[in-house]
Design a protein around this motif. Sequence first.
Motif, PDB file in Angstrom:
ATOM      1  N   LEU A  41       0.806  -1.173  -0.256  1.00  0.00           N
ATOM      2  CA  LEU A  41      -0.166  -0.005  -0.211  1.00  0.00           C
ATOM      3  C   LEU A  41       0.970   0.913  -0.040  1.00  0.00           C
ATOM      4  O   LEU A  41       2.206   0.941   0.471  1.00  0.00           O
ATOM      5  CB  LEU A  41      -1.049  -0.411   1.102  1.00  0.00           C
ATOM      6  CG  LEU A  41      -1.909  -1.210   1.665  1.00  0.00           C
ATOM      7  CD1 LEU A  41      -2.233  -0.930   3.209  1.00  0.00           C
ATOM      8  CD2 LEU A  41      -2.673  -1.055   0.060  1.00  0.00           C
ATOM      9  N   PRO A  42       0.602   2.186  -0.414  1.00  0.00           N
ATOM     10  CA  PRO A  42       1.403   3.569  -0.784  1.00  0.00           C
ATOM     11  C   PRO A  42       0.676   4.317   1.581  1.00  0.00           C
ATOM     12  O   PRO A  42       0.811   4.949   1.331  1.00  0.00           O
ATOM     13  CB  PRO A  42       0.235   4.301  -1.019  1.00  0.00           C
ATOM     14  CG  PRO A  42      -1.342   4.673  -1.183  1.00  0.00           C
ATOM     15  CD  PRO A  42      -1.271   2.572  -0.623  1.00  0.00           C
ATOM     16  N   LEU A  43       1.917   3.338   1.539  1.00  0.00           N
ATOM     17  CA  LEU A  43       2.081   3.910   2.809  1.00  0.00           C
ATOM     18  C   LEU A  43       3.203   5.016   3.604  1.00  0.00           C
ATOM     19  O   LEU A  43       4.689   4.000   2.766  1.00  0.00           O
ATOM     20  CB  LEU A  43       2.436   2.626   4.179  1.00  0.00           C
ATOM     21  CG  LEU A  43       0.877   1.503   4.487  1.00  0.00           C
ATOM     22  CD1 LEU A  43       1.576   0.414   5.281  1.00  0.00           C
ATOM     23  CD2 LEU A  43      -0.178   2.407   5.273  1.00  0.00           C
ATOM     24  N   VAL A  44       3.134   5.630   4.542  1.00  0.00           N
ATOM     25  CA  VAL A  44       4.146   6.306   4.503  1.00  0.00           C
ATOM     26  C   VAL A  44       4.849   6.572   5.862  1.00  0.00           C
ATOM     27  O   VAL A  44       3.468   6.965   6.932  1.00  0.00           O
ATOM     28  CB  VAL A  44       4.510   7.887   3.753  1.00  0.00           C
ATOM     29  CG1 VAL A  44       5.438   8.598   3.755  1.00  0.00           C
ATOM     30  CG2 VAL A  44       4.154   7.876   2.577  1.00  0.00           C
ATOM     31  N   GLU A  45       5.360   5.943   6.820  1.00  0.00           N
ATOM     32  CA  GLU A  45       5.862   5.855   7.691  1.00  0.00           C
ATOM     33  C   GLU A  45       4.573   4.631   8.694  1.00  0.00           C
ATOM     34  O   GLU A  45       4.751   5.935   9.824  1.00  0.00           O
ATOM     35  CB  GLU A  45       5.895   7.610   8.655  1.00  0.00           C
ATOM     36  CG  GLU A  45       7.312   7.658   8.131  1.00  0.00           C
ATOM     37  CD  GLU A  45       7.512   9.595   8.491  1.00  0.00           C
ATOM     38  OE1 GLU A  45       7.039   9.451   9.671  1.00  0.00           O
ATOM     39  OE2 GLU A  45       9.146   9.679   8.249  1.00  0.00           O
ATOM     40  N   GLY A  46       4.349   4.378   8.518  1.00  0.00           N
ATOM     41  CA  GLY A  46       3.082   3.262   8.623  1.00  0.00           C
ATOM     42  C   GLY A  46       1.192   4.500   8.535  1.00  0.00           C
ATOM     43  O   GLY A  46       0.909   3.628   9.106  1.00  0.00           O
ATOM     44  N   ALA A  67       1.530   5.539  -6.045  1.00  0.00           N
ATOM     45  CA  ALA A  67       1.613   4.136  -6.822  1.00  0.00           C
ATOM     46  C   ALA A  67       3.024   4.290  -7.265  1.00  0.00           C
ATOM     47  O   ALA A  67       4.129   3.069  -6.239  1.00  0.00           O
ATOM     48  CB  ALA A  67       1.179   3.988  -8.469  1.00  0.00           C
ATOM     49  N   ARG A  68       3.279   5.641  -7.466  1.00  0.00           N
ATOM     50  CA  ARG A  68       4.846   5.320  -7.145  1.00  0.00           C
ATOM     51  C   ARG A  68       5.385   5.274  -5.517  1.00  0.00           C
ATOM     52  O   ARG A  68       6.417   4.178  -5.351  1.00  0.00           O
ATOM     53  CB  ARG A  68       5.472   7.032  -6.889  1.00  0.00           C
ATOM     54  CG  ARG A  68       6.640   7.379  -7.327  1.00  0.00           C
ATOM     55  CD  ARG A  68       6.556   8.579  -7.474  1.00  0.00           C
ATOM     56  NE  ARG A  68       8.320   8.935  -7.747  1.00  0.00           N
ATOM     57  CZ  ARG A  68       9.358   9.356  -8.288  1.00  0.00           C
ATOM     58  NH1 ARG A  68       9.123   8.624  -9.195  1.00  0.00           N
ATOM     59  NH2 ARG A  68       9.605  10.131  -8.208  1.00  0.00           N
ATOM     60  N   ILE A  69       5.368   4.981  -4.791  1.00  0.00           N
ATOM     61  CA  ILE A  69       5.248   5.115  -3.144  1.00  0.00           C
ATOM     62  C   ILE A  69       4.948   3.293  -2.447  1.00  0.00           C
ATOM     63  O   ILE A  69       5.768   3.361  -2.170  1.00  0.00           O
ATOM     64  CB  ILE A  69       3.682   6.008  -2.097  1.00  0.00           C
ATOM     65  CG1 ILE A  69       4.635   7.471  -2.243  1.00  0.00           C
ATOM     66  CG2 ILE A  69       4.204   5.715  -0.586  1.00  0.00           C
ATOM     67  CD1 ILE A  69       3.682   8.324  -1.450  1.00  0.00           C
ATOM     68  N   CYS A  70       4.107   2.883  -3.719  1.00  0.00           N
ATOM     69  CA  CYS A  70       3.826   1.502  -3.327  1.00  0.00           C
ATOM     70  C   CYS A  70       5.450   0.474  -4.191  1.00  0.00           C
ATOM     71  O   CYS A  70       5.350   0.037  -3.197  1.00  0.00           O
ATOM     72  CB  CYS A  70       2.601   1.087  -3.771  1.00  0.00           C
ATOM     73  SG  CYS A  70       1.454   1.878  -3.617  1.00  0.00           S
ATOM     74  N   ALA A 142      -7.877   2.116   0.616  1.00  0.00           N
ATOM     75  CA  ALA A 142      -6.460   2.491  -0.085  1.00  0.00           C
ATOM     76  C   ALA A 142      -6.230   2.499  -1.500  1.00  0.00           C
ATOM     77  O   ALA A 142      -7.386   1.568  -1.996  1.00  0.00           O
ATOM     78  CB  ALA A 142      -5.062   2.030   0.269  1.00  0.00           C
ATOM     79  N   PRO A 143      -6.186   4.025  -2.595  1.00  0.00           N
ATOM     80  CA  PRO A 143      -6.181   3.807  -3.967  1.00  0.00           C
ATOM     81  C   PRO A 143      -5.862   3.135  -4.349  1.00  0.00           C
ATOM     82  O   PRO A 143      -6.424   2.617  -6.080  1.00  0.00           O
ATOM     83  CB  PRO A 143      -6.193   5.165  -4.101  1.00  0.00           C
ATOM     84  CG  PRO A 143      -5.770   6.193  -2.764  1.00  0.00           C
ATOM     85  CD  PRO A 143      -5.577   5.160  -1.891  1.00  0.00           C
ATOM     86  N   VAL A 144      -4.801   2.621  -4.354  1.00  0.00           N
ATOM     87  CA  VAL A 144      -3.604   2.006  -4.636  1.00  0.00           C
ATOM     88  C   VAL A 144      -2.994   0.628  -3.525  1.00  0.00           C
ATOM     89  O   VAL A 144      -2.549   0.798  -2.638  1.00  0.00           O
ATOM     90  CB  VAL A 144      -2.924   2.679  -6.220  1.00  0.00           C
ATOM     91  CG1 VAL A 144      -1.592   1.718  -6.772  1.00  0.00           C
ATOM     92  CG2 VAL A 144      -3.525   3.662  -6.111  1.00  0.00           C
ATOM     93  N   GLU A 145      -2.714   0.039  -4.613  1.00  0.00           N
ATOM     94  CA  GLU A 145      -2.019  -1.467  -3.964  1.00  0.00           C
ATOM     95  C   GLU A 145      -1.122  -2.720  -4.969  1.00  0.00           C
ATOM     96  O   GLU A 145      -1.433  -2.569  -6.120  1.00  0.00           O
ATOM     97  CB  GLU A 145      -3.172  -2.154  -3.424  1.00  0.00           C
ATOM     98  CG  GLU A 145      -1.810  -3.402  -3.292  1.00  0.00           C
ATOM     99  CD  GLU A 145      -2.559  -4.614  -1.983  1.00  0.00           C
ATOM    100  OE1 GLU A 145      -2.114  -5.635  -1.192  1.00  0.00           O
ATOM    101  OE2 GLU A 145      -4.019  -4.676  -1.764  1.00  0.00           O
ATOM    102  N   VAL A 146      -0.303  -2.447  -5.242  1.00  0.00           N
ATOM    103  CA  VAL A 146       1.367  -3.188  -5.870  1.00  0.00           C
ATOM    104  C   VAL A 146       2.079  -4.667  -5.289  1.00  0.00           C
ATOM    105  O   VAL A 146       2.630  -4.008  -4.158  1.00  0.00           O
ATOM    106  CB  VAL A 146       2.018  -1.718  -6.498  1.00  0.00           C
ATOM    107  CG1 VAL A 146       2.977  -2.331  -7.565  1.00  0.00           C
ATOM    108  CG2 VAL A 146       1.372  -0.756  -7.679  1.00  0.00           C
ATOM    109  N   GLU A 147       1.873  -5.417  -6.359  1.00  0.00           N
ATOM    110  CA  GLU A 147       2.944  -5.960  -5.813  1.00  0.00           C
ATOM    111  C   GLU A 147       4.079  -6.694  -6.871  1.00  0.00           C
ATOM    112  O   GLU A 147       3.523  -6.406  -8.424  1.00  0.00           O
ATOM    113  CB  GLU A 147       2.458  -7.709  -5.455  1.00  0.00           C
ATOM    114  CG  GLU A 147       1.611  -8.150  -6.491  1.00  0.00           C
ATOM    115  CD  GLU A 147       0.424  -8.751  -6.382  1.00  0.00           C
ATOM    116  OE1 GLU A 147       0.853 -10.351  -7.149  1.00  0.00           O
ATOM    117  OE2 GLU A 147       0.011  -9.303  -5.525  1.00  0.00           O
TER     118      GLU A 147
END
Length: 154
Positions: A41-46, A67-70, A142-147
Amino acid sequence: MSAVEEKLAGLGLTLPEVAAPLASYVPAIRTGSYIYTAGQLPLVEGTLGVTGKVGAEVTPEEAKELARICALNALAAVKSVIGDLDKVVRVVKVVGFVASAADFTGQPGVVNGTSELLGQVLGDAGVHARSAVGVAVLPLDAPVEVEIQVEVAD
């Protein structure tokens, strides 16, 4: 610092700590020469800073940045398994999930946030096969998730 992390630094980015799993799984696992990440997920510092559906509460441009953060979180998960991102031979596959409003069809443009970052920091090794999938809802709204799946050198 690895060459990959130097390229990230050149973009003004740093590799985050590995995001803690939200349930019963590990952030990444190795089998043979491949690392598979869990959905990132696009988590930043949790913290998930933006929630909602792309095309409704979230703009495509915002989602592309998420998506970049992901991608950063996925790279951190890969590093947690192999210790050095310079061991990445190739990104084999990216799967991006986009929580989408009913009429939103721009999932590929959103997932470009991941693909473009991987290309910037890994060069030719960052070129990959990909799926961009619209879904009704993702964890934590979350709006986006990436694997990602990567091939690594021993």
